[in-house]
Design a protein around this motif. Sequence first.
Motif: not given
Ligand code: UDP
Length: 237
Positions: A89-91, A93-95, A99-104, A120-122, A128-130, A195-200, A214-216
């Motif tokens: 699982v992926e943990c 935290v958002r300050n 990303g997905s919070l805005v979309r969801r 938590f995400f699987l 797609h990491d639900p 910076p691959d796994g966080c937002r700064l 990269f995503r955008q």
């Molecule tokens: N994240 C990650 N790997 C993943 C999914 C998310 O490193 O498989 C990181 C992502 O870079 C961001 C945070 O977790 O910093 C929250 O991601 P979000 O749920 O907003 O998903 P995203 O829109 O980035 O796919």
Amino acid sequence: MEKRSELYRGKAKTVYQTDDPNRLILEFRNDTSAFDGEKVEQLDDKGMVNNRFNHFIMTRLEEAGIPTQLDRLLSDNESLVKKLDMIPVECVVRNVAAGSLVRRLGVEEGKALNPPTFEFFLKNDALHDPMVNEYHIQAFGWATKEQIEQMKTLTFKVNAVLKSLFEQAGLILVDYKLEFGVCDGELVLGDEFTPDGCRLWDAKTREKLDKDRFRQGLGGVVEAYREVAQRLGVQLS
Ligand code: UDP
Ligand code: ADP
């Protein structure tokens, strides 16, 4: 230390066995992926920057009393780490909302979150990491109740340490993802913090300095990672 056979090739890192059954080598590649591996590109120097960045951050976390996989830096692209039994699982935290919070939830990007949220995400690209909750994690045996509590506690402790570290560098730690594993019965922070796994975001201009570039398709991805590393005082080669 002898590098042995490849154990696993992920989207951005390759994991190798070593002659020590308790140690693995993480090789940080230049591959950059987004959207569960649908968009992939090679970005020069990204492996080196992320490897050194991760080593710097994990050292700071270890100093703050957070158990990490850290052993030592081996080369520009490789780190020696403790072999963990990874919890799938992926943990997150958002300050700040992004990303997905805005979309969801249809909320505005950039809204400060008080309190910071935890999700938590699987870890499952095919699905797609639900998002999952503590009941799912326990019911399917991905982690115990105690491990779930420890993951939450440690992930928030990481937030306290890193929020101020980045703040001092003129950066906002918007959100981040952590992965944990188990070593000798102890819960330990694994994988990477880069910076691959966080937002700064730049604190003044709010410019994105993370994988959203990269995503955008904003360009200047590794340049942004270098900028963040330089502000933190990470030594790059
Ligand atoms: N994240 C990650 N790997 C993943 C999914 C998310 O490193 O498989 C990181 C992502 O870079 C961001 C945070 O977790 O910093 C929250 O991601 P979000 O749920 O907003 O998903 P995203 O829109 O980035 O796919
Ligand atoms: P993905 O598997 O998501 O494509 P990566 O390319 O980063 O990701 O691959 C690295 C893999 O190594 C991940 O599956 C991660 O869970 C695993 N891993 C990371 N750190 C450790 C560790 N210390 N011990 C064992 N496995 C690890």
